[in-house]
Design an enzyme around this catalytic site. Sequence first.
Site, PDB file in Angstrom:
ATOM      1  N   ASN A 128      -5.564   4.839  -2.676  1.00 14.72           N
ATOM      2  CA  ASN A 128      -4.397   3.671  -2.511  1.00 14.72           C
ATOM      3  C   ASN A 128      -3.099   4.054  -3.583  1.00 14.72           C
ATOM      4  O   ASN A 128      -3.234   4.271  -4.538  1.00 14.72           O
ATOM      5  CB  ASN A 128      -4.751   2.464  -3.088  1.00 14.72           C
TER       6      ASN A 128
ATOM      7  N   LYS B 186      -1.794   1.659  -6.190  1.00 19.11           N
ATOM      8  CA  LYS B 186      -2.531   1.332  -7.250  1.00 19.11           C
ATOM      9  C   LYS B 186      -2.243   2.916  -8.173  1.00 19.11           C
ATOM     10  O   LYS B 186      -2.164   2.666  -9.464  1.00 19.11           O
ATOM     11  CB  LYS B 186      -3.984   1.747  -6.825  1.00 19.11           C
TER      12      LYS B 186
ATOM     13  N   ASP C  81     -11.766  -1.583  -8.425  1.00 20.47           N
ATOM     14  CA  ASP C  81     -11.700  -2.433  -7.463  1.00 20.47           C
ATOM     15  C   ASP C  81     -11.070  -3.646  -7.495  1.00 20.47           C
ATOM     16  O   ASP C  81     -11.224  -4.415  -8.783  1.00 20.47           O
ATOM     17  CB  ASP C  81     -13.308  -2.650  -6.938  1.00 20.47           C
ATOM     18  N   SER C  82     -10.272  -4.264  -6.583  1.00 16.31           N
ATOM     19  CA  SER C  82      -9.297  -5.509  -7.038  1.00 16.31           C
ATOM     20  C   SER C  82      -9.234  -6.167  -5.464  1.00 16.31           C
ATOM     21  O   SER C  82      -9.575  -5.598  -4.532  1.00 16.31           O
ATOM     22  CB  SER C  82      -7.859  -4.769  -7.479  1.00 16.31           C
TER      23      SER C  82
ATOM     24  N   GLY D  99       0.863  -4.248  -1.202  1.00 21.78           N
ATOM     25  CA  GLY D  99      -0.298  -5.513  -0.418  1.00 21.78           C
ATOM     26  C   GLY D  99      -0.103  -6.602  -0.643  1.00 21.78           C
ATOM     27  O   GLY D  99       1.376  -6.859  -0.114  1.00 21.78           O
ATOM     28  N   TYR D 100      -0.440  -7.590  -1.181  1.00 24.64           N
ATOM     29  CA  TYR D 100      -0.442  -9.088  -1.467  1.00 24.64           C
ATOM     30  C   TYR D 100       0.643  -9.342  -2.295  1.00 24.64           C
ATOM     31  O   TYR D 100       0.947 -10.723  -2.641  1.00 24.64           O
ATOM     32  CB  TYR D 100      -1.417  -9.619  -1.381  1.00 24.64           C
ATOM     33  N   ASP D 101       1.195  -8.464  -3.153  1.00 22.41           N
ATOM     34  CA  ASP D 101       2.186  -8.760  -4.123  1.00 22.41           C
ATOM     35  C   ASP D 101       3.513  -9.890  -3.825  1.00 22.41           C
ATOM     36  O   ASP D 101       3.728 -10.664  -4.666  1.00 22.41           O
ATOM     37  CB  ASP D 101       3.007  -7.497  -4.557  1.00 22.41           C
TER      38      ASP D 101
ATOM     39  N   HIS E 223      -3.277  -7.919 -13.562  1.00 22.53           N
ATOM     40  CA  HIS E 223      -4.802  -7.722 -13.468  1.00 22.53           C
ATOM     41  C   HIS E 223      -5.219  -6.141 -13.934  1.00 22.53           C
ATOM     42  O   HIS E 223      -5.939  -5.651 -14.661  1.00 22.53           O
ATOM     43  CB  HIS E 223      -5.334  -8.078 -12.302  1.00 22.53           C
ATOM     44  N   ARG E 224      -4.491  -5.248 -13.460  1.00 19.43           N
ATOM     45  CA  ARG E 224      -4.755  -4.027 -13.471  1.00 19.43           C
ATOM     46  C   ARG E 224      -4.336  -3.395 -14.736  1.00 19.43           C
ATOM     47  O   ARG E 224      -4.875  -2.714 -15.558  1.00 19.43           O
ATOM     48  CB  ARG E 224      -3.990  -3.183 -12.259  1.00 19.43           C
TER      49      ARG E 224
HETATM   50  P1  ITT Z   1      -9.443   2.321  -2.923  1.00 21.34           P
HETATM   51  O1  ITT Z   1     -10.721   1.701  -2.604  1.00 21.34           O
HETATM   52  O2  ITT Z   1      -9.177   3.727  -2.577  1.00 21.34           O
HETATM   53  O3  ITT Z   1      -8.837   2.208  -4.555  1.00 21.34           O
HETATM   54  P2  ITT Z   1      -8.083   0.299  -1.498  1.00 21.34           P
HETATM   55  O4  ITT Z   1      -6.847  -0.353  -1.217  1.00 21.34           O
HETATM   56  O5  ITT Z   1      -9.104   0.215  -0.506  1.00 21.34           O
HETATM   57  O6  ITT Z   1      -8.183   1.520  -2.279  1.00 21.34           O
HETATM   58  P3  ITT Z   1      -9.758  -2.051  -3.125  1.00 21.34           P
HETATM   59  O7  ITT Z   1     -10.863  -2.013  -2.055  1.00 21.34           O
HETATM   60  O8  ITT Z   1     -10.072  -2.154  -4.502  1.00 21.34           O
HETATM   61  O9  ITT Z   1      -8.871  -0.760  -2.753  1.00 21.34           O
HETATM   62  O10 ITT Z   1      -8.792  -3.051  -2.278  1.00 21.34           O
HETATM   63  C1  ITT Z   1      -7.610  -3.817  -3.021  1.00 21.34           C
HETATM   64  C2  ITT Z   1      -6.892  -4.514  -2.252  1.00 21.34           C
HETATM   65  O11 ITT Z   1      -6.660  -5.695  -2.892  1.00 21.34           O
HETATM   66  C3  ITT Z   1      -5.614  -3.842  -1.922  1.00 21.34           C
HETATM   67  O12 ITT Z   1      -5.781  -2.934  -0.918  1.00 21.34           O
HETATM   68  C4  ITT Z   1      -4.385  -4.907  -1.692  1.00 21.34           C
HETATM   69  O13 ITT Z   1      -4.579  -5.291  -0.499  1.00 21.34           O
HETATM   70  C5  ITT Z   1      -5.280  -5.893  -2.650  1.00 21.34           C
HETATM   71  N1  ITT Z   1      -4.441  -5.835  -4.243  1.00 21.34           N
HETATM   72  C6  ITT Z   1      -5.151  -5.499  -5.213  1.00 21.34           C
HETATM   73  N2  ITT Z   1      -4.373  -5.235  -6.150  1.00 21.34           N
HETATM   74  C7  ITT Z   1      -3.037  -5.644  -5.873  1.00 21.34           C
HETATM   75  C8  ITT Z   1      -1.950  -5.571  -6.364  1.00 21.34           C
HETATM   76  O14 ITT Z   1      -1.686  -5.320  -7.638  1.00 21.34           O
HETATM   77  N3  ITT Z   1      -0.952  -6.058  -5.666  1.00 21.34           N
HETATM   78  C9  ITT Z   1      -1.110  -6.153  -4.374  1.00 21.34           C
HETATM   79  N4  ITT Z   1      -2.317  -6.389  -3.660  1.00 21.34           N
HETATM   80  C10 ITT Z   1      -3.239  -5.832  -4.418  1.00 21.34           C
END
Ligand code: ITT
Length: 203
Positions: A11, A14, A71-72, A155-157, A182-183
Amino acid sequence: MKQKIVFATGNEGKMREVRMILDDLGMEILSMKEAGANPEIKENGRTFGENAEIKARAVWECTGGIVLADDSGLVIDYLNGEPGIYSARYMGEDTSYEIKNQNLIDRVRDAKGQERSARFVCNIAAVLPDGRVFHSEETMEGLIAEKPAGSEGFGYDPILYLPEFGKTSAELTLEEKNRISHRGKALEAMKKQLKRLFEGEEK
Ligand code: ITT
């Protein structure tokens, strides 16, 4: 030679945040792509922590060394914690966030005030060269906005409204978000754990 950390994410949003937050460690930060690792990862854990460890471990099997993963997700109380660990997969990985964000706003339209409480959660897993695993987990609390706002972040920001700032997370600059997110907080906690470990091992 600079010590390396591989960050196990595909991502880009991230990764941009992670690079800035880990900058002061003075180590080389590589994405898994830059490290040449592309394992098949099955995120079949039941918690953020389990999934973070699955990702970090899968990449570590390819690269060794120090590997971190995140994971978030967005947890909405009114929706019993949805989309939670399924945040990336919610409505399908290829569905745009414009659509996902509007859908979540629609689903909470009857919720008022504090009933709209929600948070981003981030679990960081670190696998060390000897295979030991450490975790940190933090949240950023807010409310689901009445309508999406802002174009920073990812994402959902645009739909997590932060009452103390009077803005959504997508209206913060990268620096502002990293300070309170959070991150940002989970990675700061992980940096402390890693520094303590390395100092202990040097003695
Ligand atoms: P990786 O597994 O490769 O790291 P991913 O996007 O699939 O990428 P996750 O499974 O952890 O990662 O899903 C996290 C999702 O949660 C991410 O795709 C966003 O939709 C949301 N998310 C997490 N942190 C966020 C943030 O800081 N701002 C906005 N949306 C966030």
